[in-house]
Design an enzyme around this catalytic site. Sequence first.
Site, PDB file in Angstrom:
ATOM      1  N   LYS A 290       0.862  -0.918  -0.079  1.00  0.00           N
ATOM      2  CA  LYS A 290       0.075  -0.014  -0.078  1.00  0.00           C
ATOM      3  C   LYS A 290       1.052   1.298  -0.049  1.00  0.00           C
ATOM      4  CE  LYS A 290      -3.273  -1.389   3.726  1.00  0.00           C
ATOM      5  NZ  LYS A 290      -3.859  -0.871   4.804  1.00  0.00           N
TER       6      LYS A 290
ATOM      7  N   LYS B 219       2.396   1.868   2.421  1.00  0.00           N
ATOM      8  CA  LYS B 219       2.576   2.552   3.685  1.00  0.00           C
ATOM      9  C   LYS B 219       3.463   1.755   4.998  1.00  0.00           C
ATOM     10  CE  LYS B 219      -1.756   3.923   5.965  1.00  0.00           C
ATOM     11  NZ  LYS B 219      -3.156   3.769   6.508  1.00  0.00           N
TER      12      LYS B 219
END
Length: 138
Positions: free
Chosen positions: A46, A48
Amino acid sequence: MKTVITYGTFDLLHYGHIEIFRRAKELADGGKLIIGLSSDEFNATKGKTSHMPYEKRKELVEAIRYVDKVIPEENWEQKKNDITEHDVDVFVMGSDWKGKFDELKDLCEVVYLERTPAISSTAIKNVIAELQAIEADS
Ligand code: C2G
């Protein structure tokens, strides 16, 4: 009695997360709330990175009284299987995801709940970075 599921990273657990757990659990109407917790590896896809590793995030989310079960979220595609395997009646996500998971409507109810304003893991991370910079200068 319904089974409700929601997914997320839940890094640096804060009241915005607690609020979505609370409202999702209300939708369970006396039933269960399952959390699909993003693995560190999935977060990397992601783009992230979480401040806290999966095991720590899992320990904190499991401590929330609204949460009945935590399962790992390892990819985007597992939701349909999770919904079937756990006999989920309601899929919940925050309103920043509005419309993104409508394809699940043929399996269960899909509910997008308003995000809690003025709080985010990113904002907390920024405060931590500022405090660390101040400490480094002192
Ligand atoms: N959230 C919220 N209010 C905030 C912050 C977050 O309601 N102030 C909600 C988000 O809308 C999301 C959930 O809390 O539904 C988890 O947020 P994140 O941990 O940021 O999850 P995200 O990175 O959006 O991953 O497959 C779905 C993904 O795993 C969601």
